[in-house]
Enzyme design. Sequence first.
Site, PDB file in Angstrom:
ATOM      1  N   HIS A 210       0.805  -1.233   0.000  1.00 49.30           N
ATOM      2  CA  HIS A 210       0.000   0.000   0.000  1.00 49.30           C
ATOM      3  C   HIS A 210       0.832   1.275   0.000  1.00 49.30           C
ATOM      4  O   HIS A 210       0.288   2.360  -0.078  1.00 49.30           O
ATOM      5  CB  HIS A 210      -0.951   0.022   1.196  1.00 49.30           C
ATOM      6  CG  HIS A 210      -0.264   0.347   2.491  1.00 49.30           C
ATOM      7  ND1 HIS A 210       0.476  -0.574   3.179  1.00 49.30           N
ATOM      8  CD2 HIS A 210      -0.177   1.499   3.183  1.00 49.30           C
ATOM      9  CE1 HIS A 210       0.961  -0.011   4.261  1.00 49.30           C
ATOM     10  NE2 HIS A 210       0.594   1.254   4.294  1.00 49.30           N
TER      11      HIS A 210
HETATM   12  C1  UD1 Z   1      -2.333   5.552   5.758  1.00 52.13           C
HETATM   13  C2  UD1 Z   1      -1.040   6.018   6.420  1.00 52.13           C
HETATM   14  C3  UD1 Z   1       0.005   4.904   6.349  1.00 52.13           C
HETATM   15  C4  UD1 Z   1      -0.537   3.605   6.922  1.00 52.13           C
HETATM   16  C5  UD1 Z   1      -1.817   3.246   6.178  1.00 52.13           C
HETATM   17  C6  UD1 Z   1      -2.420   1.968   6.677  1.00 52.13           C
HETATM   18  C7  UD1 Z   1      -0.614   8.438   6.237  1.00 52.13           C
HETATM   19  C8  UD1 Z   1       0.227   9.455   5.600  1.00 52.13           C
HETATM   20  N1  UD1 Z   1      -0.498   7.185   5.766  1.00 52.13           N
HETATM   21  O1  UD1 Z   1      -2.051   5.387   4.368  1.00 52.13           O
HETATM   22  O2  UD1 Z   1       1.138   5.285   7.093  1.00 52.13           O
HETATM   23  O3  UD1 Z   1       0.420   2.582   6.763  1.00 52.13           O
HETATM   24  O4  UD1 Z   1      -2.755   4.327   6.331  1.00 52.13           O
HETATM   25  O5  UD1 Z   1      -3.540   1.647   5.963  1.00 52.13           O
HETATM   26  O6  UD1 Z   1      -1.348   8.747   7.144  1.00 52.13           O
HETATM   27  N2  UD1 Z   1      -9.414   4.774   1.422  1.00 52.13           N
HETATM   28  C9  UD1 Z   1     -10.601   4.076   1.383  1.00 52.13           C
HETATM   29  N3  UD1 Z   1     -11.182   3.741   2.580  1.00 52.13           N
HETATM   30  C10 UD1 Z   1     -10.650   4.071   3.771  1.00 52.13           C
HETATM   31  C11 UD1 Z   1      -9.448   4.787   3.789  1.00 52.13           C
HETATM   32  C12 UD1 Z   1      -8.830   5.112   2.618  1.00 52.13           C
HETATM   33  O7  UD1 Z   1     -11.128   3.760   0.338  1.00 52.13           O
HETATM   34  O8  UD1 Z   1     -11.242   3.715   4.812  1.00 52.13           O
HETATM   35  C13 UD1 Z   1      -8.742   5.116   0.151  1.00 52.13           C
HETATM   36  C14 UD1 Z   1      -8.981   6.509  -0.304  1.00 52.13           C
HETATM   37  O9  UD1 Z   1      -9.148   6.492  -1.692  1.00 52.13           O
HETATM   38  C15 UD1 Z   1      -7.677   7.214   0.021  1.00 52.13           C
HETATM   39  C16 UD1 Z   1      -6.649   6.098  -0.072  1.00 52.13           C
HETATM   40  O10 UD1 Z   1      -7.349   4.914   0.303  1.00 52.13           O
HETATM   41  O11 UD1 Z   1      -7.420   8.272  -0.843  1.00 52.13           O
HETATM   42  C17 UD1 Z   1      -5.494   6.317   0.843  1.00 52.13           C
HETATM   43  O12 UD1 Z   1      -5.918   6.536   2.197  1.00 52.13           O
HETATM   44  P1  UD1 Z   1      -5.069   7.487   3.197  1.00 52.13           P
HETATM   45  O13 UD1 Z   1      -5.646   7.442   4.543  1.00 52.13           O
HETATM   46  O14 UD1 Z   1      -4.884   8.807   2.571  1.00 52.13           O
HETATM   47  O15 UD1 Z   1      -3.645   6.824   3.232  1.00 52.13           O
HETATM   48  P2  UD1 Z   1      -3.190   5.299   3.279  1.00 52.13           P
HETATM   49  O16 UD1 Z   1      -2.524   5.000   1.992  1.00 52.13           O
HETATM   50  O17 UD1 Z   1      -4.289   4.405   3.736  1.00 52.13           O
END
Ligand code: UD1
Length: 365
Positions: A210
């Site tokens: 991820h």
């Molecule tokens: C975040 C953390 C990372 C951690 C990871 C675990 C930061 C900078 N990064 O990254 O350190 O290892 O979480 O999962 O805080 N999305 C969904 N559903 C959700 C959450 C996210 O669909 O419940 C999608 C969205 O399109 C979003 C993307 O996943 O844009 C990324 O989510 P985000 O929370 O921005 O960062 P992670 O890559 O999950």
Amino acid sequence: MKIIHVVGARPNFMKIAPLMDAVIAHNHSSKRHINQVLVHTGQHYDEKMSRLFFDDLRIPKPDIDLEVGSASHAEQTALIMERFEKVCLREKPTHVLVVGDVNSTIACALVASKLNIRIIHVEAGLRSYDRTMPEEINRVLTDAISDLLFITEKSAEENLKREGVNGDKIFFVGNVMIDTLLKHKEKSQESDILNTLRLKAQDYAVITLHRPSNVDDQNRFKEIFSALNEISGKIPLVFPIHPRAKSSIDKLNGGVNNNITFCEPLRYLDFLKVMSDARFILTDSGGIQEETTVLGIPCLTIRENTERPVTISQGTNKLVGTGKERIVQEAENILYGNTQNSMIPELWDGKAAERIVKILAISEK
Ligand code: UD1
């Protein structure tokens, strides 16, 4: 003493659960009560990324949900700050406790620092020394403004001292995420997930990806996938898909070997079972490097660096980079039985949260 605990993203939930339990246990045996409030920023909001973890880990329902959701780094961080400031002004905590290195961690720490609320950082001092990782920025900044820094491994103390953090603020206590793993290991054995995914114990490997640097860059993602395709010719692979990786997988347009089983993100107890019975794990996660070390399962980390060096020097972890050849070669080594000796790092014994709460109680006297 009144603590606001902050959670936001999936890896925070298993770290907060034992801390809240340890505060409850402290309150049963001490007259000096610690009040606690749980704030969920809503950084992760899907049922499979959030609520099911609260169920499996029996974390109380958050007292306050900021419901920020997904956005760019700046927008997400700013929105958390705006909403969390109001919570702090209303709740008047003496301490804000943040864990790990996600955007929710730095956002809430920054709010607390401007309101002169003491900041507790659990899992402080880890450094990859790679400032292109958003998490590295979050770690460095959060540590710089924290008052009490609880560390999981000795390397963290050196990192913090190098950055000028006073040694009196640093406490080596072990690993709260491992508290949760040890508590749930036995229960996870009841999970039926291997049948559901048609896997045989010891006869599959797990892959999780991820990191933005791996999944958002389609060329690198393709390179990693060609390694996975080759490995899956020798052992079945199971790949629980993080939401961030989904669109990159779709873009592969079917260029995936059918010995790779994809599934939705797994809930905590199911994933623990899947890890425990795997032959090995391929990952770019931080926490999984630590969990596999404690489970004694070989871990190949698809990155050039790690902020958790003890998992390599003592544990089962190996950095294999992102190139196809090396990833395949290291997977074959494991399949041929060449695995490294490992031990469980110091103080990763299930009692880290208890130590932290003891120190917090003394620090207030
Ligand atoms: C975040 C953390 C990372 C951690 C990871 C675990 C930061 C900078 N990064 O990254 O350190 O290892 O979480 O999962 O805080 N999305 C969904 N559903 C959700 C959450 C996210 O669909 O419940 C999608 C969205 O399109 C979003 C993307 O996943 O844009 C990324 O989510 P985000 O929370 O921005 O960062 P992670 O890559 O999950």
